[in-house]
Write a protein that holds these residues in place. Structure first.
Motif, PDB file in Angstrom:
ATOM      1  N   ILE A   1      15.261  -0.814   1.631  1.00  0.00           N
ATOM      2  CA  ILE A   1      15.228  -1.264   0.230  1.00  0.00           C
ATOM      3  C   ILE A   1      14.672  -2.686   0.158  1.00  0.00           C
ATOM      4  CG2 ILE A   1      16.616  -1.819  -1.814  1.00  0.00           C
ATOM      5  CD1 ILE A   1      18.633   0.368  -0.813  1.00  0.00           C
ATOM      6  N   ASN A   2      15.158  -3.553   1.031  1.00  0.00           N
ATOM      7  CA  ASN A   2      14.736  -4.960   0.976  1.00  0.00           C
ATOM      8  C   ASN A   2      13.277  -5.144   1.386  1.00  0.00           C
ATOM      9  OD1 ASN A   2      17.039  -6.339  -0.078  1.00  0.00           O
ATOM     10  ND2 ASN A   2      18.107  -5.884   1.837  1.00  0.00           N
ATOM     11  N   ARG A   3      12.831  -4.377   2.381  1.00  0.00           N
ATOM     12  CA  ARG A   3      11.442  -4.530   2.809  1.00  0.00           C
ATOM     13  C   ARG A   3      10.480  -3.909   1.815  1.00  0.00           C
ATOM     14  NH1 ARG A   3      11.736  -3.338   9.287  1.00  0.00           N
ATOM     15  NH2 ARG A   3      13.489  -4.755   9.698  1.00  0.00           N
TER      16      ARG A   3
ATOM     17  N   MET B   1      19.515  -0.371   3.809  1.00  0.00           N
ATOM     18  CA  MET B   1      19.415  -1.693   3.170  1.00  0.00           C
ATOM     19  C   MET B   1      18.121  -2.398   3.587  1.00  0.00           C
ATOM     20  SD  MET B   1      23.310  -3.138   2.836  1.00  0.00           S
ATOM     21  CE  MET B   1      23.671  -3.364   4.566  1.00  0.00           C
ATOM     22  N   ARG B   2      17.768  -2.274   4.871  1.00  0.00           N
ATOM     23  CA  ARG B   2      16.493  -2.866   5.329  1.00  0.00           C
ATOM     24  C   ARG B   2      15.313  -2.243   4.585  1.00  0.00           C
ATOM     25  NH1 ARG B   2      18.985  -2.072  10.748  1.00  0.00           N
ATOM     26  NH2 ARG B   2      19.875  -4.113  11.258  1.00  0.00           N
TER      27      ARG B   2
ATOM     28  N   LEU C   1      13.133  -3.199  -4.260  1.00  0.00           N
ATOM     29  CA  LEU C   1      13.893  -2.180  -4.997  1.00  0.00           C
ATOM     30  C   LEU C   1      13.049  -1.518  -6.079  1.00  0.00           C
ATOM     31  CD1 LEU C   1      16.527  -0.688  -5.528  1.00  0.00           C
ATOM     32  CD2 LEU C   1      17.256  -2.609  -6.975  1.00  0.00           C
TER      33      LEU C   1
ATOM     34  N   LEU D   1      23.990   4.625  -0.994  1.00  0.00           N
ATOM     35  CA  LEU D   1      22.940   3.803  -1.598  1.00  0.00           C
ATOM     36  C   LEU D   1      21.818   4.669  -2.177  1.00  0.00           C
ATOM     37  CD1 LEU D   1      22.847   1.009   1.102  1.00  0.00           C
ATOM     38  CD2 LEU D   1      23.394   0.686  -1.324  1.00  0.00           C
TER      39      LEU D   1
ATOM     40  N   VAL E   1      23.419   3.020   6.938  1.00  0.00           N
ATOM     41  CA  VAL E   1      23.508   2.129   5.781  1.00  0.00           C
ATOM     42  C   VAL E   1      22.682   0.865   6.035  1.00  0.00           C
ATOM     43  CG1 VAL E   1      25.063   0.737   4.360  1.00  0.00           C
ATOM     44  CG2 VAL E   1      25.776   3.025   5.123  1.00  0.00           C
ATOM     45  N   ALA E   2      22.795   0.323   7.258  1.00  0.00           N
ATOM     46  CA  ALA E   2      22.048  -0.904   7.583  1.00  0.00           C
ATOM     47  C   ALA E   2      20.539  -0.666   7.453  1.00  0.00           C
ATOM     48  CB  ALA E   2      22.399  -1.384   8.992  1.00  0.00           C
TER      49      ALA E   2
END
Lengths: 353, 353
Positions: free
Chosen positions: B24-26, B21-22, B29, B117, B17-18
């Motif tokens: 998606i953020n890098r 999220m990285r 979206l 996600l 999950v971490a």
């Protein structure tokens, strides 16, 4: 880079191959096989509770990938497993597997585990558990035909659960038999390498066939099999893969795990759809008779069923707390506000995760 | 405690999950949704190649756990996903998921990923991709009815892929709408909170319904829906869960992913088994017509299909090398000699693993 720590629910205990090996070595293989067999037996006793279905298979020209789900109403489990007989020649495993347990009430996974090793253990534990109910009394000698990855586990389970101390080994590849001789040399067995299947079954009360070729092979023919033996036939486990001549099936009483699956995958795929079989859960609960007399040939047409994997995973889960042999896997997104996945992702970005 | 290092094949790349999220953020979206939509579109174009089946569901009184397998002949994929509407009230996710890709030739897994996600992203990407083919020309306003975990992803995908810049929000719980207003306040949308579904759809060319209750709800009735709109109905996605009055279905042209699954799970579960639908892969490949004219009501009865998860996982796998955002999971037993699982375990014990 520090991410906000996920909540405890976000983590799924994961048993890696390395931790599974540690668990086996620390517990001792015999003790672990006996433990898994007890869980399998317990789940056969509550057979009627389970959601049961034949595996969900995806076939290709070189193998199969299968999902094997089941549930007892409280816990859901499934296994991913492949079967690629040609893999061995490429230095790969024929069978690799992993599995999962989840909480039926929430749908959240509670255990993820390697199952290549665990499947080897549950297969052997199932075979020996079944033989405990079906093998002739006082059996001490087993023929082991097919000396691949499953054979040492079968041998160890049959010693621990059925009192087998003498093994008669045969494989078309003598190097496979040599490997078993090496691996079991210090395990207290009386070991005999044989040059044919015929020779291997001489004097054996139990005959285990676990060969791996995907073809209609005939490891045993009818004239080879004497009265009173128990045959543990576990190599025939997918469409197009059998080990026994069908005359043996006609002469034996055939015991199976779950008939709808075994009729597709097992030795009895050679027989008519109404060929009579007895379900092992009925034998274990006393609803059906196992071995009737000393001359009867009993035959376990084992293909491996989802509940056995479920039992093995339950056993494994019950070892986690005392052994600590798992990692916490960050597999489930668990935002503070369950409706705010988007916010969770954004905050992770802002906090430099 | 040092174990012998497993070979490279023993490791399966795992996206936590971490790391998701990285990623998606890098990536951003919008860019990631556009990227996933392109993979989904590509796989719709080669629809006929895929092994397709309705999901394998295990239902309980509080929810469902499903396996969604598919294969294009080269790569096999499946997703585990649950649906437990009552989870939200307990502070848990309604839907959690993870997925896997494997090599059909060997059966070895090649990717394991969180998909809670990733499912949110692929669902939004699919909706927007479909709307690209069906929504009226020049649409810039979307009603978003149901402001739960999916809503910001829908909004972002429709902006990136369809040019939507105005959102009209409604949820029976005003706190959910407030959450969306907060999350999207700096994203360049013109946002309007509405006090009814009726108010939300005023002036909207696209209506997205994504409510989560497991019941036959009626979010929209026929008299509310004007000519020419595109309805993106994604909340009705399991037996017993629908959002639209059936009169709307009769008046609209209904587009679906995979009819055998949608007839069980989608809005059209309310309709006769022969209710006419158009498959999206036919629209995308040009075999069938999408929107015919400006007055037609088009309705995407989206339930989520296995190939979309497959596409999302393919996208993800293609990001691994350049981003390094994965861990190597020791999930596959890979002995030097594939027939010697037992020896591998013993050696690990001797070497103090």
């Amino acid at each position: 880079m520090s991410a906000p720590a996920p909540s405890k629910l976000a983590y799924v205990p994961f048993v890696s191959v390395a931790n599974m090996m540690r668990l086996i070595n620390r517990t001792g293989l015999s003790k672990m096989l006996t433990g898994i067999a007890a869980y399998i037996e317990e789940d056969f006793r509550r057979w009627e509770l389970f959601d049961k279905a034949p595996r969900v298979a995806s076939h290709s020209d070189v193998g199969v990938i299968e999902l094997m789900p089941t549930s007892d109403g409280q816990v859901y489990g499934f296994k991913y497993v492949n079967g690629h007989p040609k893999n061995t020649a490429e230095g790969l495993q024929t069978v690799t597997a992993f599995g999962l347990l989840a909480n039926v009430q929430t749908g959240y996974p509670v255990l993820l585990s390697e199952m290549t090793l665990l499947t080897a253990l549950r297969t052997a534990a199932t075979s020996a558990l079944v033989a405990k109910y079906l093998a002739p009394e006082g059996a001490d000698t087993m023929a082991l035909i097919g000396n691949g990855a499953q054979s040492e586990f079968q041998a160890t389970a049959f010693r621990a659960i059925c009192g087998i101390t003498k093994l008669r080994l045969y494989d078309i590849d003598p190097a496979a038999t040599q490997k078993v001789l090496r691996n079991l040399s210090d395990q207290g067995f009386e070991l005999t390498a044989c040059s044919s299947a015929q020779e291997a079954i001489e004097g054996a009360q139990i005959i285990t066939t676990c060969t791996a070729d995907k073809q209609y092979a005939t490891i045993l023919t009818d004239n080879m099999v004497g009265a009173g033996v128990h045959i543990n036939a576990i190599g025939g486990d997918c469409p197009g893969k059998t080990e026994l001549h069908k005359d043996i099936l006609s002469r034996a009483d055939v015991f199976v795990e779950y008939p709808p699956q075994t009729r597709i995958e097992g030795e009895i795929q050679q027989m008519p759809a109404d060929f009579p079989v007895t379900e092992m859960w009925e034998v274990i609960t006393g609803k059906a008779k196992g071995r009737r007399d000393a001359r009867q040939i009993t035959l376990f047409d084992g293909v491996g069923f989802a509940t056995e994997d479920f039992s093995a995973l339950r056993y494994l889960r019950d070892q986690l707390e005392s052994t600590g042999l798992y990692d916490a896997l960050d597999m489930i997104a668990d935002p503070d506000d369950p409706r705010d996945l988007f916010g969770m992702v954004r905050r992770a970005g802002i906090e430099g995760a």
